[in-house]
Design a protein around this motif. Structure first.
Motif, PDB file in Angstrom:
ATOM      1  N   GLN A 172      14.041 -12.411 -88.907  1.00 55.96           N
ATOM      2  CA  GLN A 172      13.131 -13.212 -88.280  1.00 55.96           C
ATOM      3  C   GLN A 172      13.045 -12.616 -86.687  1.00 55.96           C
ATOM      4  O   GLN A 172      11.711 -12.590 -86.441  1.00 55.96           O
ATOM      5  CB  GLN A 172      13.655 -14.695 -88.097  1.00 55.96           C
ATOM      6  CG  GLN A 172      12.829 -15.641 -87.327  1.00 55.96           C
ATOM      7  CD  GLN A 172      13.205 -16.890 -87.558  1.00 55.96           C
ATOM      8  OE1 GLN A 172      12.632 -17.882 -88.378  1.00 55.96           O
ATOM      9  NE2 GLN A 172      14.095 -17.378 -86.451  1.00 55.96           N
ATOM     10  N   ALA A 173      14.049 -12.191 -86.128  1.00 56.62           N
ATOM     11  CA  ALA A 173      13.845 -11.652 -84.823  1.00 56.62           C
ATOM     12  C   ALA A 173      12.930 -10.396 -84.835  1.00 56.62           C
ATOM     13  O   ALA A 173      12.321 -10.127 -83.943  1.00 56.62           O
ATOM     14  CB  ALA A 173      15.221 -11.308 -84.237  1.00 56.62           C
ATOM     15  N   LEU A 174      13.168  -9.433 -85.807  1.00 55.85           N
ATOM     16  CA  LEU A 174      12.480  -8.364 -85.799  1.00 55.85           C
ATOM     17  C   LEU A 174      10.842  -8.397 -86.195  1.00 55.85           C
ATOM     18  O   LEU A 174      10.160  -7.734 -85.717  1.00 55.85           O
ATOM     19  CB  LEU A 174      13.079  -7.184 -86.766  1.00 55.85           C
ATOM     20  CG  LEU A 174      14.470  -6.920 -86.472  1.00 55.85           C
ATOM     21  CD1 LEU A 174      14.786  -5.969 -87.505  1.00 55.85           C
ATOM     22  CD2 LEU A 174      14.475  -5.787 -85.251  1.00 55.85           C
ATOM     23  N   ARG A 175      10.645  -9.498 -87.068  1.00 55.36           N
ATOM     24  CA  ARG A 175       9.207  -9.806 -87.373  1.00 55.36           C
ATOM     25  C   ARG A 175       8.743 -10.587 -86.433  1.00 55.36           C
ATOM     26  O   ARG A 175       7.563 -10.115 -85.913  1.00 55.36           O
ATOM     27  CB  ARG A 175       9.451 -10.733 -88.486  1.00 55.36           C
ATOM     28  CG  ARG A 175       7.888 -10.923 -88.818  1.00 55.36           C
ATOM     29  CD  ARG A 175       7.956 -12.119 -90.207  1.00 55.36           C
ATOM     30  NE  ARG A 175       8.512 -13.540 -89.792  1.00 55.36           N
ATOM     31  CZ  ARG A 175       9.689 -13.912 -90.120  1.00 55.36           C
ATOM     32  NH1 ARG A 175      10.429 -13.032 -91.037  1.00 55.36           N
ATOM     33  NH2 ARG A 175      10.291 -15.127 -89.810  1.00 55.36           N
ATOM     34  N   LEU A 216      16.348 -15.379 -71.549  1.00 54.10           N
ATOM     35  CA  LEU A 216      16.169 -14.359 -72.505  1.00 54.10           C
ATOM     36  C   LEU A 216      15.802 -13.274 -71.619  1.00 54.10           C
ATOM     37  O   LEU A 216      16.275 -12.194 -71.427  1.00 54.10           O
ATOM     38  CB  LEU A 216      15.392 -14.810 -73.690  1.00 54.10           C
ATOM     39  CG  LEU A 216      15.957 -15.724 -74.772  1.00 54.10           C
ATOM     40  CD1 LEU A 216      14.888 -16.120 -75.673  1.00 54.10           C
ATOM     41  CD2 LEU A 216      16.876 -15.183 -75.480  1.00 54.10           C
ATOM     42  N   GLU A 217      14.612 -13.595 -70.849  1.00 55.16           N
ATOM     43  CA  GLU A 217      14.031 -12.475 -70.066  1.00 55.16           C
ATOM     44  C   GLU A 217      14.852 -11.833 -68.985  1.00 55.16           C
ATOM     45  O   GLU A 217      15.181 -10.754 -68.868  1.00 55.16           O
ATOM     46  CB  GLU A 217      12.723 -12.836 -69.510  1.00 55.16           C
ATOM     47  CG  GLU A 217      11.892 -11.899 -68.636  1.00 55.16           C
ATOM     48  CD  GLU A 217      10.663 -12.338 -67.976  1.00 55.16           C
ATOM     49  OE1 GLU A 217      10.086 -11.709 -67.681  1.00 55.16           O
ATOM     50  OE2 GLU A 217      10.526 -13.517 -68.260  1.00 55.16           O
ATOM     51  N   ASN A 218      15.762 -12.882 -68.316  1.00 59.12           N
ATOM     52  CA  ASN A 218      16.435 -12.576 -67.223  1.00 59.12           C
ATOM     53  C   ASN A 218      17.802 -11.812 -67.821  1.00 59.12           C
ATOM     54  O   ASN A 218      18.333 -10.909 -67.090  1.00 59.12           O
ATOM     55  CB  ASN A 218      16.948 -13.673 -66.356  1.00 59.12           C
ATOM     56  CG  ASN A 218      15.619 -14.017 -65.399  1.00 59.12           C
ATOM     57  OD1 ASN A 218      15.318 -12.907 -64.374  1.00 59.12           O
ATOM     58  ND2 ASN A 218      14.877 -15.007 -65.373  1.00 59.12           N
ATOM     59  N   ALA A 261      10.345 -12.432 -77.683  1.00 59.19           N
ATOM     60  CA  ALA A 261      10.099 -12.570 -78.897  1.00 59.19           C
ATOM     61  C   ALA A 261      11.164 -12.229 -79.795  1.00 59.19           C
ATOM     62  O   ALA A 261      11.661 -13.205 -80.643  1.00 59.19           O
ATOM     63  CB  ALA A 261       8.883 -11.762 -79.337  1.00 59.19           C
ATOM     64  N   ALA A 262      11.930 -11.306 -79.643  1.00 58.57           N
ATOM     65  CA  ALA A 262      13.237 -10.914 -80.340  1.00 58.57           C
ATOM     66  C   ALA A 262      14.353 -12.055 -80.344  1.00 58.57           C
ATOM     67  O   ALA A 262      14.879 -12.683 -81.221  1.00 58.57           O
ATOM     68  CB  ALA A 262      13.603  -9.677 -80.005  1.00 58.57           C
ATOM     69  N   GLY A 263      14.442 -12.341 -78.974  1.00 54.83           N
ATOM     70  CA  GLY A 263      15.266 -13.489 -78.575  1.00 54.83           C
ATOM     71  C   GLY A 263      15.307 -14.650 -79.128  1.00 54.83           C
ATOM     72  O   GLY A 263      15.917 -15.479 -79.741  1.00 54.83           O
ATOM     73  N   ALA A 264      13.946 -15.183 -79.110  1.00 53.17           N
ATOM     74  CA  ALA A 264      13.718 -16.506 -79.630  1.00 53.17           C
ATOM     75  C   ALA A 264      13.579 -16.332 -81.112  1.00 53.17           C
ATOM     76  O   ALA A 264      14.143 -17.484 -81.709  1.00 53.17           O
ATOM     77  CB  ALA A 264      11.945 -16.883 -79.212  1.00 53.17           C
ATOM     78  N   SER A 307      19.332  -5.510 -79.561  1.00 49.38           N
ATOM     79  CA  SER A 307      20.634  -6.162 -79.559  1.00 49.38           C
ATOM     80  C   SER A 307      20.447  -7.875 -79.829  1.00 49.38           C
ATOM     81  O   SER A 307      21.448  -8.440 -80.601  1.00 49.38           O
ATOM     82  CB  SER A 307      21.251  -6.228 -78.008  1.00 49.38           C
ATOM     83  OG  SER A 307      21.433  -4.979 -77.818  1.00 49.38           O
ATOM     84  N   TYR A 308      19.514  -8.346 -79.418  1.00 47.76           N
ATOM     85  CA  TYR A 308      19.167  -9.725 -79.664  1.00 47.76           C
ATOM     86  C   TYR A 308      19.079 -10.098 -81.104  1.00 47.76           C
ATOM     87  O   TYR A 308      19.574 -10.936 -81.658  1.00 47.76           O
ATOM     88  CB  TYR A 308      18.081 -10.343 -78.909  1.00 47.76           C
ATOM     89  CG  TYR A 308      18.265 -10.632 -77.326  1.00 47.76           C
ATOM     90  CD1 TYR A 308      19.426 -10.568 -76.858  1.00 47.76           C
ATOM     91  CD2 TYR A 308      17.223 -10.811 -76.564  1.00 47.76           C
ATOM     92  CE1 TYR A 308      19.453 -10.929 -75.206  1.00 47.76           C
ATOM     93  CE2 TYR A 308      17.331 -11.226 -75.226  1.00 47.76           C
ATOM     94  CZ  TYR A 308      18.676 -11.136 -74.648  1.00 47.76           C
ATOM     95  OH  TYR A 308      18.440 -11.310 -73.257  1.00 47.76           O
ATOM     96  N   ALA A 309      18.161  -9.075 -81.629  1.00 44.89           N
ATOM     97  CA  ALA A 309      17.840  -9.204 -83.114  1.00 44.89           C
ATOM     98  C   ALA A 309      19.125  -9.147 -84.003  1.00 44.89           C
ATOM     99  O   ALA A 309      19.579  -9.563 -84.888  1.00 44.89           O
ATOM    100  CB  ALA A 309      16.992  -8.263 -83.452  1.00 44.89           C
TER     101      ALA A 309
END
Length: 327
Positions: free
Chosen positions: A234-237, A158-160, A256-259, A225-227
């Protein structure tokens, strides 16, 4: 963008992405390897005052000078080369832009480094998973269990996704070859110098802060974009409630958004240099495993195609609308 219309810019971006998907990272003579050696030599040359606590400002200024030499000079050279090539023939300038993006991208290599970890975990080969994970993270993996390895792989994917793909693509669309080269080199220097060790805390201050600055916009676009492509609410929260707890202003929103988007619980304990570090929670849902690693990689890939689709759509709109308005 430098010497390119928006449609030409998008065409160069597509070419750069396709080159990355086709060729991946150069196996020999990778330009960042030579850059890293030069950066290490320059740090040894300029960072001579790390043992003297009274020269923090000197170390910071030395680090800023080193960053400028290693980032601004190559970016200026890229600007000159693209300008000269475009003056000789527009198509040659376009090719150089595309090659610069290809050199900065790491979409295929990200998948090639992380997918084998999922495969090793899926077949229960913990030894192979530990070895593969150690190649992509700085945390200790010698005694890590399957969940810790899967957590490291998910977080890295996610980070990379932002650092190796979307940050580069964002700056390419903003400023072409010079901008994407500056971003990639700045990101590399942060990975080399941006540590809070006694030696690098002050010398690497400029590299860390400037990398944070360059990533502010692309990281948030990546998180959004992930959200949008996952469990959106859930991603936005998770982004809103969890990201502020992370020390990194950019890694927090992205992870956080990706997870949250893929429904996996990350963060928590990780071992660095023999000591356990308890990190704030990320995301929500099930514990990480091989399936969630692949879900994170799929999210990154869908995000890449979403960005390209939006860029192509905007380029087509700009191409079609002027003739229509003229009638």
């Amino acid at each position: 963008m430098l010497m390119l219309s928006w449609p030409a810019c998008v065409a160069a971006a597509l070419a750069g992405v396709l080159l990355d998907q086709w060729l991946g990272e150069p196996r020999r003579w990778h330009p960042l390897v030579g850059f890293g050696r030069l950066a290490a030599a320059l740090e040894r040359r300029l960072n001579r005052f790390h043992a003297n606590p009274s020269t923090a400002i000197v170390r910071r200024l030395s680090g800023l000078l080193a960053w400028s030499l290693m980032v601004l000079v190559p970016a200026a050279l890229a600007w000159w080369l693209v300008a000269a090539a475009s003056h000789w023939h527009a198509a040659l300038g376009l090719v150089l832009h595309a090659l610069a993006l290809y050199a900065a991208l790491g979409a295929r290599s990200l998948h090639q480094h992380i997918a084998p970890i999922a495969e090793a975990l899926a077949r229960g080969d913990l030894g192979a998973a530990r070895t593969l994970t150690a190649r992509i993270v700085s945390r200790d993996t010698a005694d890590a269990d399957a969940e810790a390895l899967a957590r490291a792989a998910c977080e890295s994917a996610l980070e990379n996704g932002n650092d190796a793909i979307f940050g580069a693509l964002f700056w390419f669309l903003v400023g072409g070859a010079p901008a994407v080269i500056a971003f990639r080199l700045a990101n590399t220097l942060d990975a080399m110098w941006g540590y809070r060790t006694h030696r690098l805390r002050d010398f690497g201050w400029a590299a860390a802060r400037l990398d944070d600055l360059l990533n502010l916009a692309p990281a948030r676009l990546t998180a959004l974009s992930y959200a949008l492509l996952g469990a959106t609410t859930q991603a936005l929260r998770c982004w809103r409630t969890q990201a502020p707890a992370w020390s990194s202003p950019n890694a927090g929103p992205v992870m956080a958004a990706g997870a949250g988007a893929v429904g996996v619980a990350l963060g928590g304990p990780a071992c660095y240099h023999g000591e356990i570090e308890f990190r704030p929670p990320l995301g929500a849902g099930v514990a990480p495993d091989a399936a969630r690693i692949m879900a994170c990689l799929r999210l990154v890939r869908r995000t890449l195609w979403l960005w390209l689709a939006l860029a192509v759509a905007s380029a087509l709109a700009l191409t079609i609308i002027p003739p229509l308005s003229a009638t």
